[in-house]
Motif scaffolding. Structure first.
Motif, PDB file in Angstrom:
ATOM      1  N   MET A   1       7.409  -5.704  -5.183  1.00 59.77           N
ATOM      2  CA  MET A   1       6.336  -5.550  -6.178  1.00 59.77           C
ATOM      3  C   MET A   1       5.049  -6.246  -5.727  1.00 59.77           C
ATOM      4  SD  MET A   1       7.161  -4.292  -9.512  1.00 59.77           S
ATOM      5  CE  MET A   1       6.812  -5.462 -10.826  1.00 59.77           C
ATOM      6  N   LYS A   2       5.168  -7.352  -5.029  1.00 61.39           N
ATOM      7  CA  LYS A   2       4.002  -8.187  -4.706  1.00 61.39           C
ATOM      8  C   LYS A   2       2.930  -7.391  -3.976  1.00 61.39           C
ATOM      9  CE  LYS A   2       2.326 -12.493  -4.325  1.00 61.39           C
ATOM     10  NZ  LYS A   2       1.269 -12.095  -5.234  1.00 61.39           N
ATOM     11  N   GLY A   3       1.740  -7.399  -4.551  1.00 63.36           N
ATOM     12  CA  GLY A   3       0.626  -6.732  -3.884  1.00 63.36           C
ATOM     13  C   GLY A   3       0.547  -5.240  -4.122  1.00 63.36           C
ATOM     14  N   ARG A   4       1.409  -4.702  -5.011  1.00 63.25           N
ATOM     15  CA  ARG A   4       1.360  -3.244  -5.261  1.00 63.25           C
ATOM     16  C   ARG A   4       0.368  -2.960  -6.384  1.00 63.25           C
ATOM     17  NH1 ARG A   4       5.418  -0.301  -2.884  1.00 63.25           N
ATOM     18  NH2 ARG A   4       5.341   1.450  -4.321  1.00 63.25           N
ATOM     19  N   SER A  25      -6.446  -6.163   2.541  1.00 66.08           N
ATOM     20  CA  SER A  25      -5.032  -5.762   2.562  1.00 66.08           C
ATOM     21  C   SER A  25      -4.086  -6.947   2.783  1.00 66.08           C
ATOM     22  CB  SER A  25      -4.806  -4.665   3.602  1.00 66.08           C
ATOM     23  OG  SER A  25      -5.356  -5.053   4.822  1.00 66.08           O
ATOM     24  N   ASP A  26      -4.643  -8.159   2.969  1.00 70.28           N
ATOM     25  CA  ASP A  26      -3.771  -9.336   2.966  1.00 70.28           C
ATOM     26  C   ASP A  26      -3.257  -9.611   1.544  1.00 70.28           C
ATOM     27  OD1 ASP A  26      -6.478  -9.848   2.347  1.00 70.28           O
ATOM     28  OD2 ASP A  26      -6.195 -12.010   2.608  1.00 70.28           O
ATOM     29  N   GLU A  72       7.629   5.689 -10.675  1.00 75.85           N
ATOM     30  CA  GLU A  72       7.725   6.131  -9.276  1.00 75.85           C
ATOM     31  C   GLU A  72       7.108   5.109  -8.322  1.00 75.85           C
ATOM     32  OE1 GLU A  72       7.376  10.782 -10.482  1.00 75.85           O
ATOM     33  OE2 GLU A  72       5.808   9.992  -9.165  1.00 75.85           O
ATOM     34  N   PHE A  73       5.869   4.686  -8.630  1.00 72.85           N
ATOM     35  CA  PHE A  73       5.145   3.836  -7.676  1.00 72.85           C
ATOM     36  C   PHE A  73       5.463   2.342  -7.861  1.00 72.85           C
ATOM     37  CE2 PHE A  73       1.157   1.534  -6.375  1.00 72.85           C
ATOM     38  CZ  PHE A  73       1.319   1.728  -5.010  1.00 72.85           C
ATOM     39  N   GLN A  74       5.851   1.961  -9.073  1.00 73.45           N
ATOM     40  CA  GLN A  74       6.185   0.562  -9.399  1.00 73.45           C
ATOM     41  C   GLN A  74       5.074  -0.426  -9.047  1.00 73.45           C
ATOM     42  OE1 GLN A  74      10.108  -0.715  -8.530  1.00 73.45           O
ATOM     43  NE2 GLN A  74      10.876   0.937  -9.770  1.00 73.45           N
ATOM     44  N   PRO A  75       3.884  -0.232  -9.599  1.00 74.34           N
ATOM     45  CA  PRO A  75       2.809  -1.192  -9.336  1.00 74.34           C
ATOM     46  C   PRO A  75       3.054  -2.506 -10.077  1.00 74.34           C
ATOM     47  CG  PRO A  75       2.119   0.357 -11.020  1.00 74.34           C
ATOM     48  CD  PRO A  75       3.493   0.797 -10.574  1.00 74.34           C
ATOM     49  N   PHE A 357      -3.347 -11.441  -8.282  1.00 78.00           N
ATOM     50  CA  PHE A 357      -2.278 -11.476  -7.269  1.00 78.00           C
ATOM     51  C   PHE A 357      -2.125 -12.872  -6.662  1.00 78.00           C
ATOM     52  CE2 PHE A 357      -2.556  -6.762  -7.199  1.00 78.00           C
ATOM     53  CZ  PHE A 357      -1.211  -6.511  -7.427  1.00 78.00           C
ATOM     54  N   LYS A 358      -3.224 -13.631  -6.621  1.00 76.34           N
ATOM     55  CA  LYS A 358      -3.118 -14.997  -6.098  1.00 76.34           C
ATOM     56  C   LYS A 358      -2.544 -15.962  -7.142  1.00 76.34           C
ATOM     57  CE  LYS A 358      -6.699 -14.672  -2.568  1.00 76.34           C
ATOM     58  NZ  LYS A 358      -8.008 -15.130  -2.095  1.00 76.34           N
TER      59      LYS A 358
END
Ligand code: NDP
Length: 398
Positions: A1-4, A25-26, A72-75, A357-358
């Protein structure tokens, strides 16, 4: 999941968010861009070389379609840069699938030009209980203007008393009439009555009734019009020492003349009419014939200048403070293929997502941006293309 991350909306702002997310993209490891028209997502993704962007078709008015796509994408996070009409359906789908949420404009019912936060604030408990974060209004205004105010309150004032948000677009797109973001949303916003906060209550004005020249850095004096803007609602709530809060935006005479004609001939109306046996909404038809804001970038010159002019008290003394960013349309286009107004919205949305995300802007519930720590966001503005400047103890003109 991380970063999606899932971006919804393939307009001018979506173009910038997709590009900036790919450039970081990091933080963002898996990226999808979904919108009503998949070909627009594919065209944006094809121009981005920094990361691979998946694309999908979705009608964001349908919770069912959104839920299917989320499964489907699991963001982990959805960045909503579709239209304000889709805010609640996307928030509902987030709750159903355990996905976090960020947007740049507050919910507005399609049949009533009225933007208020209460619809989205009503989701607070449900997001809290689900352990999910919703970040509201993370563009420039609303967005950076709220972060600027929180930064001023944290570092430069004991009490903020007067807040004026000043928004100048000194750009030239070389078209007789065009709007810089979605025409329907833009015209609905500007033709509404004006409103500002004073001494604990809202004061209403006629549209464009109050105006005066304001001098913008590197631009000079521009006629600026008082209008209602959504961040006034959350900022007066979150900073209760504010005695008066106003929002000013510049308009050229050409723009205002076109707008007056559009209104006089009924083309700004949101009431459906019958045309050749089918129902159409005049403002939606108008949108279809006006230039697409996404296409304005190529010959756009000049810059935007948006900031907060603040008066208040620090250590018992009155002080003034002005914090602002100037953004060049040409530089924005060169970097992302979109003009400055899309850029100044899409970059903060990306930074807000980075803060999430951070783990810096992450707490269960529904929040406006000024409720988070402004410092890491301010630092990132300088790195991501929207550097800011400060002036102290100056004549604010307002
Ligand atoms: P555009 O009209 O250029 O783009 C909107 C996109 O959303 C289009 O691609 C459109 O699809 C898509 N869309 C519309 N309805 C749906 C739907 N039901 N399902 C899926 N996709 C849909 O607008 P902008 O990019 O200029 O603006 C995007 C958002 O940013 C708006 O909400 C606007 O209010 C906000 N904004 C915020 C600012 C701020 O500073 N806070 C400043 C400027 C804008 P299609 O291409 O098929 O029409």
């Amino acid at each position: 999941m991380k970063g999606r991350v899932l971006i919804i909306g393939a307009g001018g702002v979506g173009t910038v968010v997709a590009k900036k997310v790919a450039m970081n993209s990091d933080v963002f490891t898996d990226i999808m861009l979904a919108s009503r028209t998949k070909s627009k997502c594919d065209a944006i993704a094809a121009n981005i070389k920094e990361a691979k962007i998946k694309t999908a078709q979705v009608d964001a008015d349908s919770v069912e379609e959104l839920v299917k796509l989320f499964k489907e994408f699991q963001p982990e996070l959805v960045i909503n840069v579709a239209l304000p009409y889709q805010d609640l359906t996307i928030m509902d789908a987030c709750l159903e699938c355990g996905v976090n949420y960020l947007d740049t404009a507050n919910y507005e019912p399609i049949d009533e030009a009225k933007f208020e936060y209460h619809w989205q604030w009503a989701y607070k408990e449900r997001f809290e209980q689900a352990g999910l974060t919703a970040i509201l209004g993370c563009g420039f205004d609303p967005g950076v203007t709220g972060v600027f105010t929180a930064y001023a309150a944290k570092h430069h004032f004991d009490e903020i008393h007067y807040l004026d948000i000043v928004d100048c677009n000194a750009g030239d797109h070389k078209r007789p009439f065009a709007t810089n973001f979605n025409p329907e949303i833009n015209i609905r916003e500007i033709t509404q009555k004006g409103k500002y906060w004073e001494n604990g209550q809202w004061v209403e004005t006629e549209p464009q009734e109050i105006h005066q020249p304001i001098t913008y850095p590197e631009v000079g004096p521009r006629e600026s019009y008082l209008l209602y803007h959504e961040e006034l609602e959350s900022l007066t709530k979150n900073f209760p020492t504010i005695k008066r809060a106003r929002f000013w935006m510049t308009f050229g005479q050409e723009y205002l003349t076109h707008l007056r004609v559009i209104q006089n001939i009924g083309m700004a109306s949101i009431e459906p009419i019958m045309y050749e046996g089918r129902e159409i909404v005049p403002i939606q038809f108008l949108k279809a014939v006006l230039p697409d804001p996404k296409e304005l970038g190529e010959n756009y010159t000049g810059q935007t200048s948006i900031g907060c002019r603040i008066r208040g008290i620090k250590d018992g003394k009155e002080r003034t403070y002005y914090v602002y960013n100037n953004c060049s349309h040409e530089a924005a286009y060169k970097e992302t293929g979109a003009q400055g107004v899309s850029y100044t919205t899409g970059v903060p949305a990306t930074i807000g997502a980075m803060m999430f995300f951070k783990g810096i802007w992450r707490k269960p519930g529904v929040y406006n941006v000024e409720e988070f720590d402004p410092d890491p966001f301010m630092e990132e503005l300088n790195k991501q293309g929207l550097p800011w400047h400060e002036q102290f103890d100056i004549d604010l003109e307002l």
